[in-house]
Design a protein around this motif. Structure first.
Motif, mmCIF file in Angstrom:
data_model
loop_
_atom_site.group_PDB
_atom_site.id
_atom_site.type_symbol
_atom_site.label_atom_id
_atom_site.label_comp_id
_atom_site.label_asym_id
_atom_site.label_seq_id
_atom_site.Cartn_x
_atom_site.Cartn_y
_atom_site.Cartn_z
ATOM 1 N N SER A 106 0.845 -1.208 0.000
ATOM 2 C CA SER A 106 0.000 0.000 0.000
ATOM 3 C C SER A 106 0.871 1.245 0.000
ATOM 4 C CB SER A 106 -0.925 -0.010 1.223
ATOM 5 O OG SER A 106 -1.741 -1.162 1.233
ATOM 6 N N PRO A 107 1.532 1.530 -1.112
ATOM 7 C CA PRO A 107 2.412 2.699 -1.146
ATOM 8 C C PRO A 107 1.622 4.005 -1.114
ATOM 9 C CG PRO A 107 2.189 1.757 -3.350
ATOM 10 C CD PRO A 107 1.486 0.819 -2.401
ATOM 11 N N ASN A 108 2.260 5.045 -0.586
ATOM 12 C CA ASN A 108 1.688 6.386 -0.615
ATOM 13 C C ASN A 108 2.075 7.151 -1.878
ATOM 14 O OD1 ASN A 108 2.474 5.958 2.629
ATOM 15 N ND2 ASN A 108 0.374 6.586 2.182
ATOM 16 N N ALA A 109 3.099 6.667 -2.558
ATOM 17 C CA ALA A 109 3.503 7.246 -3.846
ATOM 18 C C ALA A 109 4.237 6.168 -4.636
ATOM 19 C CB ALA A 109 4.396 8.468 -3.659
ATOM 20 N N ILE A 110 4.057 6.183 -5.952
ATOM 21 C CA ILE A 110 4.719 5.233 -6.842
ATOM 22 C C ILE A 110 5.583 6.017 -7.812
ATOM 23 C CG2 ILE A 110 4.398 3.458 -8.615
ATOM 24 C CD1 ILE A 110 1.616 2.933 -7.302
ATOM 25 N N VAL A 111 6.863 5.652 -7.872
ATOM 26 C CA VAL A 111 7.820 6.305 -8.772
ATOM 27 C C VAL A 111 8.274 5.284 -9.801
ATOM 28 C CG1 VAL A 111 10.018 7.526 -8.985
ATOM 29 C CG2 VAL A 111 8.595 7.849 -6.934
ATOM 30 N N VAL A 112 7.977 5.542 -11.067
ATOM 31 C CA VAL A 112 8.382 4.666 -12.161
ATOM 32 C C VAL A 112 9.543 5.324 -12.883
ATOM 33 C CG1 VAL A 112 7.690 3.606 -14.331
ATOM 34 C CG2 VAL A 112 6.067 3.716 -12.437
ATOM 35 N N VAL A 113 10.657 4.596 -12.979
ATOM 36 C CA VAL A 113 11.858 5.142 -13.614
ATOM 37 C C VAL A 113 11.901 4.678 -15.067
ATOM 38 C CG1 VAL A 113 14.361 5.384 -13.477
ATOM 39 C CG2 VAL A 113 13.033 5.025 -11.384
ATOM 40 N N SER A 114 11.821 5.616 -15.987
ATOM 41 C CA SER A 114 11.885 5.316 -17.412
ATOM 42 C C SER A 114 13.295 5.679 -17.884
ATOM 43 C CB SER A 114 10.831 6.155 -18.150
ATOM 44 O OG SER A 114 10.702 5.768 -19.484
ATOM 45 N N PRO A 115 13.855 5.047 -18.940
ATOM 46 C CA PRO A 115 13.204 4.699 -20.195
ATOM 47 C C PRO A 115 12.912 3.234 -20.435
ATOM 48 C CG PRO A 115 15.528 4.848 -20.600
ATOM 49 C CD PRO A 115 15.324 5.022 -19.118
ATOM 50 N N ALA A 116 12.797 2.394 -19.459
ATOM 51 C CA ALA A 116 12.345 1.024 -19.730
ATOM 52 C C ALA A 116 10.858 1.113 -20.054
ATOM 53 C CB ALA A 116 12.606 0.136 -18.521
ATOM 54 N N LEU A 117 10.544 1.494 -21.297
ATOM 55 C CA LEU A 117 9.203 1.969 -21.631
ATOM 56 C C LEU A 117 8.136 0.901 -21.475
ATOM 57 C CD1 LEU A 117 7.297 4.118 -22.671
ATOM 58 C CD2 LEU A 117 7.990 3.553 -25.001
ATOM 59 N N VAL A 118 8.372 -0.299 -21.976
ATOM 60 C CA VAL A 118 7.331 -1.328 -21.937
ATOM 61 C C VAL A 118 6.995 -1.691 -20.495
ATOM 62 C CG1 VAL A 118 6.713 -3.672 -22.608
ATOM 63 C CG2 VAL A 118 7.988 -2.223 -24.196
ATOM 64 N N SER A 119 8.016 -1.940 -19.671
ATOM 65 C CA SER A 119 7.756 -2.280 -18.270
ATOM 66 C C SER A 119 7.158 -1.100 -17.521
ATOM 67 C CB SER A 119 9.038 -2.756 -17.586
ATOM 68 O OG SER A 119 10.046 -1.768 -17.635
ATOM 69 N N SER A 120 7.598 0.116 -17.837
ATOM 70 C CA SER A 120 7.047 1.296 -17.179
ATOM 71 C C SER A 120 5.573 1.474 -17.530
ATOM 72 C CB SER A 120 7.840 2.546 -17.591
ATOM 73 O OG SER A 120 9.180 2.464 -17.167
ATOM 74 N N TRP A 121 5.222 1.247 -18.805
ATOM 75 C CA TRP A 121 3.824 1.374 -19.228
ATOM 76 C C TRP A 121 2.954 0.334 -18.527
ATOM 77 C CZ3 TRP A 121 0.516 -1.923 -21.957
ATOM 78 C CH2 TRP A 121 -0.693 -1.353 -22.375
ATOM 79 N N LEU A 122 3.432 -0.918 -18.475
ATOM 80 C CA LEU A 122 2.673 -1.957 -17.781
ATOM 81 C C LEU A 122 2.490 -1.607 -16.303
ATOM 82 C CD1 LEU A 122 4.289 -5.134 -19.394
ATOM 83 C CD2 LEU A 122 1.917 -4.370 -19.678
ATOM 84 N N ALA A 123 3.550 -1.096 -15.683
ATOM 85 C CA ALA A 123 3.458 -0.709 -14.272
ATOM 86 C C ALA A 123 2.443 0.412 -14.080
ATOM 87 C CB ALA A 123 4.829 -0.289 -13.757
#
Length: 425
Positions: A106-123
């Motif tokens: 139950s995170p209070n914020a989610i940080v997605v680090v790109s440029p791993a675009l496909v995995s970032s989009w799925l996340a």
């Protein structure tokens, strides 16, 4: 007083002990947030970059670690070698699939680090489906679609599809963090992201201030000769770097009898090819990755530090090596698009010279001219260190990120006037 113990979940393919690329920044940010009182968790892969093979001792289906206050879960994914085309996309997709299957808590914020675009989009899809009230931050280190176009790795339909994915990812984010003002302009313009949803937080040098180095001793230890101009390229050797240009410059130096040695420090997908192209040349040398102390000594002992980019690469990325180069206090020579973001950064810092990409004669002439002009070299050295200390400061960047998180996370009796008081603890 510290911020409340909000739970920040960071998702990205690269994390220490990977020595170069995005990893040092993700690692430092996670550690910095933990120091500032956040519960910081990371979902990542096993270390595999820049050699594109899993580091010995790693490779389990999943592995939990507690590193410098950060809970790190490593997930096994497909590691392609070479990391090109459909294999690269499959690698990202495999990590994305692991993220979808993994429990996020139950995170209070989610940080997605790109440029791993496909995995970032799925996340991002999972984030908005299952954590729709949780702020989603996409931290953009490279512009993915622009990178495909500028390096010639894809065109036509593939680029259109990836651009659609990248746009969907960025528009889904509550905040997009970019590492340069020119990135902010491109993201806003290319993907129709309101400028107020874009935050510019500069990368920083992940090395401590350059230590005093006995240059003569270090050069002797590395086998570099007196009177020899050492041009050091440190970091990844991939497609984007276009390092065949450096091999051509070394060949010209050999033919002319110039006392110049191009030193290629690190690894990457193009290393084997570059070595094959360099057979028989005494003016080029390849060095395996070094530990932090030796790496700093190598940078400080070179005559100049090299950035080389493939012709056509202009806007996709700010080379991470520049932060370490400026910290080392050595003049920079950049063979790159003269109107691009790398050239702009070096001119802004006034810390080196820029020559057009893909012109080995121009590169060699710039190196030899700089070697013969000590006054100019000294000015570049001083300016690079000044830029490092005033613009590329780690604690300022992490404080900025912290302030952004505290604005985005719903407050609960929060005292916000002491954002960075624990930074020095």
């Amino acid at each position: 007083m510290t911020p409340p113990s909000d739970d920040v979940l960071m998702l990205g393919m690269n994390y220490p002990p990977e020595p170069t690329g995005i990893s040092p920044y993700t690692g430092a940010m996670a550690r910095g947030l933990a120091r500032r009182g956040f519960i910081t968790r990371v979902l990542t892969t096993h270390p595999h970059y820049p050699d594109w093979k899993v580091k010995p001792g790693y490779g389990q289906w999943s592995r939990n670690e507690h590193l410098d206050g950060v809970d790190v879960t490593r997930l096994k994914h497909y590691v392609p070698n070479p990391p090109k085309g459909i294999r690269r996309l499959a690698s990202e997709a495999s990590f994305g699939a692991r993220l979808l299957a993994q429990r996020w808590g139950s995170p209070n914020a989610i940080v997605v680090v790109s440029p791993a675009l496909v995995s970032s989009w799925l996340a991002s899809v999972k984030a908005k489906l299952l954590h729709r009230k949780t702020p989603l931050i996409v931290w953009v280190q490279d512009l993915y679609t622009l990178g495909l176009s500028e390096t010639g790795q894809a065109s036509g339909l593939v680029v259109k599809v990836m651009a659609a994915l990248e746009g969907a990812l960025l528009r889904r984010a509550d905040t997009v963090v970019v590492i340069h003002d020119r990135f902010a302009a491109r993201v806003s313009q290319d993907f129709d992201i309101p400028r107020e949803r874009i935050e510019v937080i500069r990368n920083w040098t992940h090395l401590p201030p350059a230590p005093d180095v006995d240059v003569a001793h270090a050069r002797s230890r590395f086998g570099w000769q007196d009177g020899e101009t050492i041009v050091l390229h440190a970091g990844n050797m991939g497609v984007k770097q276009g390092l065949g240009n450096v091999v051509d410059a070394a060949r010209i130096a050999e033919q002319r009898g110039d006392r110049v040695r191009f030193v290629m420090l690190g690894g990457g997908s193009e290393l084997a090819s570059l070595k094959a192209q360099s057979v028989g040349l005494s003016t080029i040398e390849f060095m395996a990755p070094l530990d932090d102390d030796d790496f700093a000594a190598a940078l400080a002992s070179a005559d100049c530090l090299l950035v080389n980019e493939l012709p056509g690469v202009a806007e996709m990325a700010v080379p991470s090596k520049l932060t370490s180069y400026f910290s080392a206090g050595r003049p920079v020579v950049a063979a790159t698009d003269v109107t691009g973001i790398t050239a702009d950064e070096i001119r802004t810092a006034d810390a080196g010279v820029v020559v057009p990409a893909g012109q080995p004669h121009a590169l060699l002439e710039a190196v030899t001219a700089l070697a013969s002009d000590e006054d100019q070299a000294q000015r570049f050295r001083a300016n690079g260190r000044h830029y490092r200390s005033t613009v590329l400061d780690e604690e300022s960047a992490i404080d900025h990120f912290t302030q952004m998180l505290m604005r985005l996370i719903p407050s609960k009796n929060r005292i916000t006037d002491a954002v960075s008081t624990t930074a020095s603890n």
